[in-house]
Design a protein around this motif. Structure first.
Motif, PDB file in Angstrom:
ATOM      1  N   ARG A  15       7.939  12.027   6.267  1.00  0.00           N
ATOM      2  CA  ARG A  15       8.837  12.696   7.227  1.00  0.00           C
ATOM      3  C   ARG A  15       9.821  13.626   6.507  1.00  0.00           C
ATOM      4  NH1 ARG A  15      10.467  11.876  12.319  1.00  0.00           N
ATOM      5  NH2 ARG A  15       9.402   9.891  12.569  1.00  0.00           N
ATOM      6  N   GLU A  16      10.424  13.120   5.418  1.00  0.00           N
ATOM      7  CA  GLU A  16      11.401  13.929   4.676  1.00  0.00           C
ATOM      8  C   GLU A  16      10.747  15.157   4.043  1.00  0.00           C
ATOM      9  OE1 GLU A  16      14.432  10.243   3.542  1.00  0.00           O
ATOM     10  OE2 GLU A  16      12.753  10.754   2.196  1.00  0.00           O
ATOM     11  N   ALA A  65       4.468  16.708  15.558  1.00  0.00           N
ATOM     12  CA  ALA A  65       3.298  17.550  15.837  1.00  0.00           C
ATOM     13  C   ALA A  65       2.555  17.882  14.541  1.00  0.00           C
ATOM     14  CB  ALA A  65       3.727  18.833  16.549  1.00  0.00           C
ATOM     15  N   LEU A  66       3.326  18.185  13.491  1.00  0.00           N
ATOM     16  CA  LEU A  66       2.715  18.485  12.192  1.00  0.00           C
ATOM     17  C   LEU A  66       1.982  17.263  11.646  1.00  0.00           C
ATOM     18  CD1 LEU A  66       5.418  20.568  10.293  1.00  0.00           C
ATOM     19  CD2 LEU A  66       3.055  21.266  10.693  1.00  0.00           C
ATOM     20  N   ALA A  67       2.640  16.101  11.728  1.00  0.00           N
ATOM     21  CA  ALA A  67       2.042  14.862  11.206  1.00  0.00           C
ATOM     22  C   ALA A  67       0.730  14.577  11.923  1.00  0.00           C
ATOM     23  CB  ALA A  67       3.015  13.703  11.370  1.00  0.00           C
ATOM     24  N   ASP A  68       0.722  14.842  13.224  1.00  0.00           N
ATOM     25  CA  ASP A  68      -0.499  14.636  14.002  1.00  0.00           C
ATOM     26  C   ASP A  68      -1.595  15.589  13.517  1.00  0.00           C
ATOM     27  OD1 ASP A  68      -2.002  13.554  16.214  1.00  0.00           O
ATOM     28  OD2 ASP A  68      -1.763  15.527  17.137  1.00  0.00           O
ATOM     29  N   GLU A  69      -1.197  16.833  13.268  1.00  0.00           N
ATOM     30  CA  GLU A  69      -2.164  17.848  12.845  1.00  0.00           C
ATOM     31  C   GLU A  69      -2.797  17.503  11.501  1.00  0.00           C
ATOM     32  OE1 GLU A  69      -0.450  21.749  13.361  1.00  0.00           O
ATOM     33  OE2 GLU A  69      -2.280  22.729  12.675  1.00  0.00           O
ATOM     34  N   ILE A  70      -2.045  16.830  10.635  1.00  0.00           N
ATOM     35  CA  ILE A  70      -2.557  16.527   9.287  1.00  0.00           C
ATOM     36  C   ILE A  70      -2.959  15.062   9.139  1.00  0.00           C
ATOM     37  CG2 ILE A  70      -1.383  18.442   8.131  1.00  0.00           C
ATOM     38  CD1 ILE A  70       0.821  16.443   7.317  1.00  0.00           C
ATOM     39  N   ASN A  71      -3.108  14.371  10.265  1.00  0.00           N
ATOM     40  CA  ASN A  71      -3.652  13.003  10.241  1.00  0.00           C
ATOM     41  C   ASN A  71      -2.727  12.013   9.519  1.00  0.00           C
ATOM     42  OD1 ASN A  71      -5.785  11.247  10.954  1.00  0.00           O
ATOM     43  ND2 ASN A  71      -6.625  11.360   8.878  1.00  0.00           N
ATOM     44  N   LEU A  72      -1.406  12.235   9.554  1.00  0.00           N
ATOM     45  CA  LEU A  72      -0.486  11.353   8.823  1.00  0.00           C
ATOM     46  C   LEU A  72       0.561  10.700   9.726  1.00  0.00           C
ATOM     47  CD1 LEU A  72       0.196  13.313   5.476  1.00  0.00           C
ATOM     48  CD2 LEU A  72      -1.313  11.351   5.841  1.00  0.00           C
ATOM     49  N   THR A  73       0.289  10.648  11.018  1.00  0.00           N
ATOM     50  CA  THR A  73       1.256  10.054  11.945  1.00  0.00           C
ATOM     51  C   THR A  73       1.629   8.625  11.532  1.00  0.00           C
ATOM     52  OG1 THR A  73       0.412  11.417  13.732  1.00  0.00           O
ATOM     53  CG2 THR A  73       1.664   9.475  14.373  1.00  0.00           C
ATOM     54  N   ALA A  74       0.639   7.858  11.108  1.00  0.00           N
ATOM     55  CA  ALA A  74       0.897   6.452  10.753  1.00  0.00           C
ATOM     56  C   ALA A  74       1.599   6.317   9.402  1.00  0.00           C
ATOM     57  CB  ALA A  74      -0.424   5.685  10.748  1.00  0.00           C
ATOM     58  N   LYS A 119       6.615   6.599   1.446  1.00  0.00           N
ATOM     59  CA  LYS A 119       6.911   7.546   0.370  1.00  0.00           C
ATOM     60  C   LYS A 119       5.650   8.328   0.028  1.00  0.00           C
ATOM     61  CE  LYS A 119      11.120   6.342  -1.581  1.00  0.00           C
ATOM     62  NZ  LYS A 119      11.554   5.004  -1.959  1.00  0.00           N
ATOM     63  N   ALA A 120       5.798   9.630  -0.195  1.00  0.00           N
ATOM     64  CA  ALA A 120       4.633  10.473  -0.494  1.00  0.00           C
ATOM     65  C   ALA A 120       3.883   9.967  -1.721  1.00  0.00           C
ATOM     66  CB  ALA A 120       5.076  11.917  -0.683  1.00  0.00           C
ATOM     67  N   GLY A 121       4.628   9.384  -2.678  1.00  0.00           N
ATOM     68  CA  GLY A 121       3.999   8.867  -3.892  1.00  0.00           C
ATOM     69  C   GLY A 121       3.021   7.737  -3.643  1.00  0.00           C
ATOM     70  N   GLU A 122       3.145   7.065  -2.482  1.00  0.00           N
ATOM     71  CA  GLU A 122       2.250   5.942  -2.161  1.00  0.00           C
ATOM     72  C   GLU A 122       0.965   6.402  -1.467  1.00  0.00           C
ATOM     73  OE1 GLU A 122       4.589   3.501   0.400  1.00  0.00           O
ATOM     74  OE2 GLU A 122       6.111   3.123  -1.138  1.00  0.00           O
ATOM     75  N   LEU A 123       0.900   7.667  -1.107  1.00  0.00           N
ATOM     76  CA  LEU A 123      -0.274   8.157  -0.371  1.00  0.00           C
ATOM     77  C   LEU A 123      -1.481   8.273  -1.288  1.00  0.00           C
ATOM     78  CD1 LEU A 123       1.363  11.091   1.656  1.00  0.00           C
ATOM     79  CD2 LEU A 123       0.937   8.757   2.448  1.00  0.00           C
ATOM     80  N   SER A 124      -2.670   8.252  -0.694  1.00  0.00           N
ATOM     81  CA  SER A 124      -3.889   8.513  -1.459  1.00  0.00           C
ATOM     82  C   SER A 124      -3.911   9.999  -1.836  1.00  0.00           C
ATOM     83  CB  SER A 124      -5.130   8.180  -0.623  1.00  0.00           C
ATOM     84  OG  SER A 124      -5.313   9.156   0.393  1.00  0.00           O
ATOM     85  N   HIS A 125      -4.799  10.328  -2.771  1.00  0.00           N
ATOM     86  CA  HIS A 125      -4.934  11.727  -3.195  1.00  0.00           C
ATOM     87  C   HIS A 125      -5.189  12.636  -1.993  1.00  0.00           C
ATOM     88  CE1 HIS A 125      -6.292  15.250  -5.379  1.00  0.00           C
ATOM     89  NE2 HIS A 125      -7.392  15.228  -4.646  1.00  0.00           N
ATOM     90  N   GLY A 126      -6.112  12.212  -1.124  1.00  0.00           N
ATOM     91  CA  GLY A 126      -6.453  13.037   0.043  1.00  0.00           C
ATOM     92  C   GLY A 126      -5.262  13.203   0.976  1.00  0.00           C
ATOM     93  N   GLN A 127      -4.534  12.113   1.196  1.00  0.00           N
ATOM     94  CA  GLN A 127      -3.369  12.182   2.095  1.00  0.00           C
ATOM     95  C   GLN A 127      -2.283  13.097   1.520  1.00  0.00           C
ATOM     96  OE1 GLN A 127      -2.740   7.929   2.273  1.00  0.00           O
ATOM     97  NE2 GLN A 127      -3.445   7.835   4.403  1.00  0.00           N
ATOM     98  N   LYS A 128      -2.133  13.071   0.195  1.00  0.00           N
ATOM     99  CA  LYS A 128      -1.155  13.997  -0.429  1.00  0.00           C
ATOM    100  C   LYS A 128      -1.563  15.455  -0.194  1.00  0.00           C
ATOM    101  CE  LYS A 128       0.377  11.022  -4.154  1.00  0.00           C
ATOM    102  NZ  LYS A 128       0.265  10.724  -5.588  1.00  0.00           N
TER     103      LYS A 128
END
Ligand code: ATP
Ligand code: MG
Length: 246
Positions: free
Chosen positions: A99-100, A130-139, A144-153
């Motif tokens: 979100r940040e 709306a952006l989070a929905d568009e990029i499949n990251l609503t959940a 923290k971005a550092g915890e995301l998978s490579h694809g999610q980043k």
């Protein structure tokens, strides 16, 4: 559709080697385009030229309905004119939440609306969702971005670019290092983004390009070798010889 970007007769030499050789092609607004071609064909250099990182020795790069030359503009002027570029390594803020990260990207909004009108925080929140929905990251919004998978980043970085509302989004090898499921989501994200802007995708993965289901430009030795549907270019003998048949 009208022409958004016109590259015409562009050449670039590095130490006497012509990496881009009399390259000419056009991108329309709100089109999705894939660029393929062998290693060293000049795909990344093409993006470097459009973004102002590399200056051609010859040729013209014309932008937008006012037909301005991008060659006279600095990298930051080109970005402000609406050219967004995604690099292969995601450059998200790892210690900040999804979100940040999106909120930060929205604060850099280059649209005149952001400057002229006071934006309520609720608008910001709606935009982030709306952006989070568009990029499949609503959940993942509170992670923290550092915890995301490579694809999610990678998706987060695409979202941060979309927050700037570019007219042209350049994406270099987005599928590299992604799982098959992540690749499928990435094609969906890019196809959706291309409904309201031009998106140019460089990619070696033919399954990925097939799923993009768009016009394909094949580069070879710094020039266009073939252009058309994927079925059209993959049936081209020259394309088979220099790229597919390897
Ligand atoms: N800054 C530079 N200095 C010298 N040579 C360069 C520079 N940038 C690119 N080149 C050369 O220009 C050619 C085109 O490179 P480019 O990176 O555009 O290819 P590419 O199509 O993106 O290849 P790949 O599929 O491997 O990413 C290559 O021979 C490369 O070595
Ligand atoms: Mg490259």
């Amino acid at each position: 559709m009208s022409t958004l970007l016109e590259v015409s007769g562009v050449s670039v030499s590095f130490d006497g080697f012509k990496a881009i050789n009399n390259l000419s092609f056009q991108i329309a607004d709100a089109e999705l385009r894939a660029i393929i071609g062998p290693n060293g064909a000049g795909k990344t250099t093409f993006m470097d030229i459009v973004t102002g990182k590399t200056r051609p020795n010859e040729g013209r790069v014309i932008w937008g309905d006012k037909s301005v030359s991008l060659l006279k503009m600095s990298e930051s002027q080109i970005a402000r004119a609406g050219v967004g570029r995604k690099f292969q390594r995601p450059t998200v803020f790892e210690d900040q939440t999804v979100r940040e990260n999106l909120a930060m990207a929205l604060r850099n909004d280059r649209s005149p609306w952001a400057v002229l009108f006071y934006k309520k925080t609720t608008d910001g929140a709606a935009r982030i969702e709306a952006l989070a929905d568009e990029i499949n990251l609503t959940a993942q919004l509170t992670r923290k971005a550092g915890e995301l998978s490579h694809g999610q980043k990678q998706w987060l970085e695409i979202g941060m670019l979309l927050a700037q509302d570019p007219k042209l989004l350049l994406v270099d090898e987005p599928a590299a290092g992604m799982t098959p499921a992540e690749r499928d989501h990435t094609t969906d994200i890019l196809k959706e983004a291309a409904k309201t802007r031009a998106v140019v995708v460089v990619e070696h993965d033919m399954d990925f390009v097939e799923k993009l289901n768009c016009k394909v430009t094949v580069l070879h030795e710094g020039s266009v070798l073939a252009e058309g549907s994927l079925a059209h270019v993959t049936a081209n003998k020259d394309v088979i010889d220099v790229y597919l048949g390897r």
